[in-house]
Design a protein around this motif. Structure first.
Motif, PDB file in Angstrom:
ATOM      1  N   ILE A   1       0.842  -1.204   0.000  1.00  0.00           N
ATOM      2  CA  ILE A   1       0.000   0.000   0.000  1.00  0.00           C
ATOM      3  C   ILE A   1       0.874   1.250   0.000  1.00  0.00           C
ATOM      4  CG2 ILE A   1      -1.622   1.381   1.385  1.00  0.00           C
ATOM      5  CD1 ILE A   1      -2.884  -1.330   2.260  1.00  0.00           C
TER       6      ILE A   1
ATOM      7  N   LEU B   1      -6.297  -0.841  -4.258  1.00  0.00           N
ATOM      8  CA  LEU B   1      -6.489  -1.672  -3.067  1.00  0.00           C
ATOM      9  C   LEU B   1      -6.957  -3.074  -3.436  1.00  0.00           C
ATOM     10  CD1 LEU B   1      -8.073   0.934  -0.635  1.00  0.00           C
ATOM     11  CD2 LEU B   1      -5.727   0.051  -0.630  1.00  0.00           C
TER      12      LEU B   1
ATOM     13  N   TYR C   1      -0.787   7.040   7.864  1.00  0.00           N
ATOM     14  CA  TYR C   1      -2.072   7.168   7.172  1.00  0.00           C
ATOM     15  C   TYR C   1      -3.132   7.676   8.148  1.00  0.00           C
ATOM     16  CZ  TYR C   1      -0.193   4.666   3.172  1.00  0.00           C
ATOM     17  OH  TYR C   1       0.548   4.306   2.083  1.00  0.00           O
TER      18      TYR C   1
ATOM     19  N   ARG D   1      -8.359   4.440  -6.568  1.00  0.00           N
ATOM     20  CA  ARG D   1      -7.936   3.977  -5.247  1.00  0.00           C
ATOM     21  C   ARG D   1      -8.502   2.587  -4.975  1.00  0.00           C
ATOM     22  NH1 ARG D   1     -10.027   7.414  -0.499  1.00  0.00           N
ATOM     23  NH2 ARG D   1     -11.917   6.346  -1.093  1.00  0.00           N
ATOM     24  N   SER D   2      -9.755   2.367  -5.310  1.00  0.00           N
ATOM     25  CA  SER D   2     -10.365   1.053  -5.122  1.00  0.00           C
ATOM     26  C   SER D   2      -9.674  -0.012  -5.957  1.00  0.00           C
ATOM     27  CB  SER D   2     -11.847   1.094  -5.482  1.00  0.00           C
ATOM     28  OG  SER D   2     -12.542   1.873  -4.556  1.00  0.00           O
TER      29      SER D   2
ATOM     30  N   THR E   1     -11.322   2.975   5.109  1.00  0.00           N
ATOM     31  CA  THR E   1     -11.581   2.528   3.742  1.00  0.00           C
ATOM     32  C   THR E   1     -10.831   1.243   3.438  1.00  0.00           C
ATOM     33  OG1 THR E   1     -11.913   4.809   3.014  1.00  0.00           O
ATOM     34  CG2 THR E   1     -11.422   3.186   1.307  1.00  0.00           C
ATOM     35  N   VAL E   2      -9.573   1.195   3.855  1.00  0.00           N
ATOM     36  CA  VAL E   2      -8.750   0.008   3.634  1.00  0.00           C
ATOM     37  C   VAL E   2      -9.330  -1.193   4.379  1.00  0.00           C
ATOM     38  CG1 VAL E   2      -6.473  -1.020   4.088  1.00  0.00           C
ATOM     39  CG2 VAL E   2      -6.642   1.289   3.154  1.00  0.00           C
TER      40      VAL E   2
ATOM     41  N   LEU F   1      -0.484   0.584   9.164  1.00  0.00           N
ATOM     42  CA  LEU F   1      -0.823   1.805   8.420  1.00  0.00           C
ATOM     43  C   LEU F   1      -0.773   3.042   9.312  1.00  0.00           C
ATOM     44  CD1 LEU F   1      -3.719   0.475   6.163  1.00  0.00           C
ATOM     45  CD2 LEU F   1      -1.345   0.921   5.507  1.00  0.00           C
TER      46      LEU F   1
ATOM     47  N   GLN G   1     -12.344  -2.587   2.588  1.00  0.00           N
ATOM     48  CA  GLN G   1     -11.985  -3.306   1.369  1.00  0.00           C
ATOM     49  C   GLN G   1     -11.283  -4.630   1.698  1.00  0.00           C
ATOM     50  OE1 GLN G   1     -11.173  -0.799  -1.711  1.00  0.00           O
ATOM     51  NE2 GLN G   1     -11.000  -2.434  -3.209  1.00  0.00           N
TER      52      GLN G   1
END
Length: 105
Positions: free
Chosen positions: A22, A47, A84, A43-44, A91-92, A79, A95
């Motif tokens: 990432i 990931l 981050y 971004r999606s 969000t991460v 992260l 997903q």
């Protein structure tokens, strides 16, 4: 019974590898920027490509609920240490959860 599933070392290693991937593909400077430099769709996609490894790992090792929680927690802390922000981390995590719970067709 496969006792490897109860070892946290392979989960920790996977979390470190995912976090490094990432950071390489979507650095914190870009993720934390108030002005979006990359679209949400891109971004999606980034990931999703990164989490293919987690999905494959799940298919091979059959991660249970506790192992999935460990993986998510370890990745979250990695992260955070990399700088981050919480919104990106959330969000991460969403997903990641979708990737490892997705059943193959």
């Amino acid at each position: 019974m496969n006792f490897r599933l109860f070892s946290a070392t392979h989960i920790q290693k996977l979390a470190q590898d995912l976090a490094a991937d990432i950071a390489r593909r979507y650095p914190a400077e870009i993720a934390n920027s108030p002005e979006p430099m990359v679209s949400q769709q891109r971004r999606s996609e980034i990931l999703e490509n990164i989490f293919l490894r987690a999905r494959q790992f799940n298919l091979e090792s059959r991660l249970g609920v506790l192992a999935r929680i460990r993986l998510a927690r370890a990745l979250k802390w990695q992260l955070k240490e990399m700088g981050y922000d919480e919104q990106f981390i959330d969000t991460v995590m969403a997903q990641l959860a979708a990737s490892v719970t997705h059943e193959p067709k």
